[in-house]
Design a protein around this motif. Structure first.
Motif, mmCIF file in Angstrom:
data_model
loop_
_atom_site.group_PDB
_atom_site.id
_atom_site.type_symbol
_atom_site.label_atom_id
_atom_site.label_comp_id
_atom_site.label_asym_id
_atom_site.label_seq_id
_atom_site.Cartn_x
_atom_site.Cartn_y
_atom_site.Cartn_z
ATOM 1 N N MET A 60 26.834 3.303 -22.537
ATOM 2 C CA MET A 60 27.631 3.819 -21.421
ATOM 3 C C MET A 60 26.974 3.450 -20.108
ATOM 4 O O MET A 60 25.797 3.082 -20.070
ATOM 5 N N ASP A 61 27.724 3.554 -19.031
ATOM 6 C CA ASP A 61 27.198 3.264 -17.711
ATOM 7 C C ASP A 61 26.263 4.394 -17.289
ATOM 8 O O ASP A 61 26.668 5.553 -17.226
ATOM 9 N N VAL A 62 25.017 4.064 -16.997
ATOM 10 C CA VAL A 62 24.019 5.072 -16.648
ATOM 11 C C VAL A 62 23.612 4.886 -15.193
ATOM 12 O O VAL A 62 23.274 3.789 -14.771
ATOM 13 N N HIS A 63 23.684 5.955 -14.448
ATOM 14 C CA HIS A 63 23.221 5.942 -13.065
ATOM 15 C C HIS A 63 21.929 6.749 -13.012
ATOM 16 O O HIS A 63 21.887 7.901 -13.432
ATOM 17 N N LEU A 64 20.881 6.121 -12.494
ATOM 18 C CA LEU A 64 19.606 6.810 -12.399
ATOM 19 C C LEU A 64 19.678 7.854 -11.294
ATOM 20 O O LEU A 64 20.147 7.583 -10.188
ATOM 21 N N ARG A 65 19.251 9.051 -11.614
ATOM 22 C CA ARG A 65 19.256 10.142 -10.641
ATOM 23 C C ARG A 65 17.879 10.201 -9.988
ATOM 24 O O ARG A 65 16.959 10.815 -10.515
ATOM 25 N N LEU A 66 17.772 9.545 -8.872
ATOM 26 C CA LEU A 66 16.502 9.522 -8.159
ATOM 27 C C LEU A 66 16.572 10.485 -6.980
ATOM 28 O O LEU A 66 17.555 10.512 -6.244
ATOM 29 N N ARG A 67 15.536 11.249 -6.816
ATOM 30 C CA ARG A 67 15.512 12.170 -5.685
ATOM 31 C C ARG A 67 15.023 11.429 -4.449
ATOM 32 O O ARG A 67 14.357 10.404 -4.532
ATOM 33 N N GLU A 68 15.379 11.969 -3.304
ATOM 34 C CA GLU A 68 14.934 11.388 -2.052
ATOM 35 C C GLU A 68 13.425 11.549 -1.932
ATOM 36 O O GLU A 68 12.868 12.596 -2.264
ATOM 37 N N ASP A 69 12.762 10.518 -1.470
ATOM 38 C CA ASP A 69 11.313 10.553 -1.305
ATOM 39 C C ASP A 69 10.998 11.230 0.021
ATOM 40 O O ASP A 69 11.012 10.602 1.077
ATOM 41 N N ALA A 70 10.762 12.533 -0.043
ATOM 42 C CA ALA A 70 10.522 13.301 1.179
ATOM 43 C C ALA A 70 9.301 14.193 0.985
ATOM 44 O O ALA A 70 9.027 14.670 -0.112
ATOM 45 N N VAL A 71 8.567 14.418 2.068
ATOM 46 C CA VAL A 71 7.394 15.290 2.037
ATOM 47 C C VAL A 71 7.867 16.726 1.817
ATOM 48 O O VAL A 71 8.759 17.206 2.501
ATOM 49 N N SER A 72 7.281 17.398 0.823
ATOM 50 C CA SER A 72 7.691 18.773 0.532
ATOM 51 C C SER A 72 6.566 19.784 0.754
ATOM 52 O O SER A 72 6.807 20.978 0.691
ATOM 53 N N GLU A 73 5.349 19.296 0.987
ATOM 54 C CA GLU A 73 4.225 20.206 1.222
ATOM 55 C C GLU A 73 3.435 19.733 2.433
ATOM 56 O O GLU A 73 3.440 18.546 2.769
ATOM 57 N N THR A 74 2.723 20.652 3.032
ATOM 58 C CA THR A 74 1.893 20.290 4.181
ATOM 59 C C THR A 74 0.593 19.654 3.698
ATOM 60 O O THR A 74 0.160 19.840 2.553
ATOM 61 N N ASN A 75 -0.042 18.905 4.585
ATOM 62 C CA ASN A 75 -1.303 18.250 4.269
ATOM 63 C C ASN A 75 -2.410 19.303 4.220
ATOM 64 O O ASN A 75 -2.672 19.983 5.206
ATOM 65 N N GLN A 76 -3.052 19.431 3.057
ATOM 66 C CA GLN A 76 -4.137 20.399 2.898
ATOM 67 C C GLN A 76 -5.422 19.701 2.455
ATOM 68 O O GLN A 76 -6.189 20.226 1.663
ATOM 69 N N ARG A 77 -5.639 18.508 2.996
ATOM 70 C CA ARG A 77 -6.796 17.714 2.597
ATOM 71 C C ARG A 77 -8.106 18.448 2.838
ATOM 72 O O ARG A 77 -8.967 18.517 1.964
ATOM 73 N N GLU A 78 -8.265 19.011 4.022
ATOM 74 C CA GLU A 78 -9.524 19.688 4.341
ATOM 75 C C GLU A 78 -9.779 20.863 3.396
ATOM 76 O O GLU A 78 -10.899 21.051 2.915
ATOM 77 N N ALA A 79 -8.771 21.647 3.127
ATOM 78 C CA ALA A 79 -8.921 22.796 2.224
ATOM 79 C C ALA A 79 -9.271 22.330 0.810
ATOM 80 O O ALA A 79 -10.095 22.951 0.129
ATOM 81 N N ASN A 80 -8.664 21.235 0.365
ATOM 82 C CA ASN A 80 -8.934 20.735 -0.983
ATOM 83 C C ASN A 80 -10.318 20.117 -1.101
ATOM 84 O O ASN A 80 -10.900 20.091 -2.180
ATOM 85 N N GLN A 81 -10.856 19.610 0.004
ATOM 86 C CA GLN A 81 -12.151 18.938 -0.048
ATOM 87 C C GLN A 81 -13.326 19.858 0.276
ATOM 88 O O GLN A 81 -14.465 19.421 0.245
ATOM 89 N N GLN A 82 -13.075 21.124 0.543
ATOM 90 C CA GLN A 82 -14.161 22.047 0.879
ATOM 91 C C GLN A 82 -15.154 22.209 -0.272
ATOM 92 O O GLN A 82 -16.345 22.389 -0.043
ATOM 93 N N SER A 83 -14.698 22.126 -1.500
ATOM 94 C CA SER A 83 -15.598 22.315 -2.642
ATOM 95 C C SER A 83 -16.252 21.011 -3.090
ATOM 96 O O SER A 83 -17.076 21.010 -4.000
ATOM 97 N N ALA A 84 -15.917 19.891 -2.466
ATOM 98 C CA ALA A 84 -16.491 18.599 -2.858
ATOM 99 C C ALA A 84 -17.938 18.508 -2.379
ATOM 100 O O ALA A 84 -18.265 18.943 -1.273
ATOM 101 N N PRO A 85 -18.819 17.935 -3.199
ATOM 102 C CA PRO A 85 -20.215 17.815 -2.786
ATOM 103 C C PRO A 85 -20.412 16.837 -1.626
ATOM 104 O O PRO A 85 -21.313 17.017 -0.814
ATOM 105 N N ALA A 86 -19.550 15.797 -1.531
ATOM 106 C CA ALA A 86 -19.708 14.827 -0.448
ATOM 107 C C ALA A 86 -18.344 14.258 -0.063
ATOM 108 O O ALA A 86 -17.574 13.829 -0.915
ATOM 109 N N VAL A 87 -18.075 14.271 1.243
ATOM 110 C CA VAL A 87 -16.812 13.753 1.783
ATOM 111 C C VAL A 87 -17.149 12.944 3.022
ATOM 112 O O VAL A 87 -18.033 13.311 3.801
ATOM 113 N N GLU A 88 -16.445 11.818 3.195
ATOM 114 C CA GLU A 88 -16.639 11.017 4.394
ATOM 115 C C GLU A 88 -15.292 10.474 4.847
ATOM 116 O O GLU A 88 -14.579 9.836 4.059
#
Length: 99
Positions: A60-88
């Protein structure tokens, strides 16, 4: 291509499996059966056959259901890297393991 009992013993050794003789025979038959199927598939002439985007597309004819590529969360890089031993400059630093 087909395997013999020595091949099965070698594979079992590499996988750290302890197989009983009956299990070795069954595994040998299953693997060789798989190789037989692969050989049958290789024998089919597929020249000019277009690849499918989805297995059901042949029926049958299949149409791929792709969602729009949109940002859904805020950038939390600093919070995620707080527990890292070394960041640069926003990147995790890890020890060199390959010379």
């Amino acid at each position: 291509m087909s395997l013999n009992s020595e091949d099965i013993e070698r594979i079992a050794h590499l996988a750290r499996l302890e197989l009983k003789p009956l299990e070795r025979e069954r595994l040998l038959a299953q693997i060789n059966g798989f190789f037989d199927i692969v050989e049958q598939m290789r024998a089919v002439d597929t020249k000019g056959v277009e690849p499918l985007t989805h297995p059901v597309a042949a029926l049958m004819d299949v149409h791929l259901r792709l969602r729009e590529d949109a940002v859904s969360e805020t950038n939390q890089r600093e919070a995620n890297q707080q527990s890292a031993p070394a960041v640069e400059r926003g990147l995790f630093l890890v020890p060199k393991v390959i010379e």
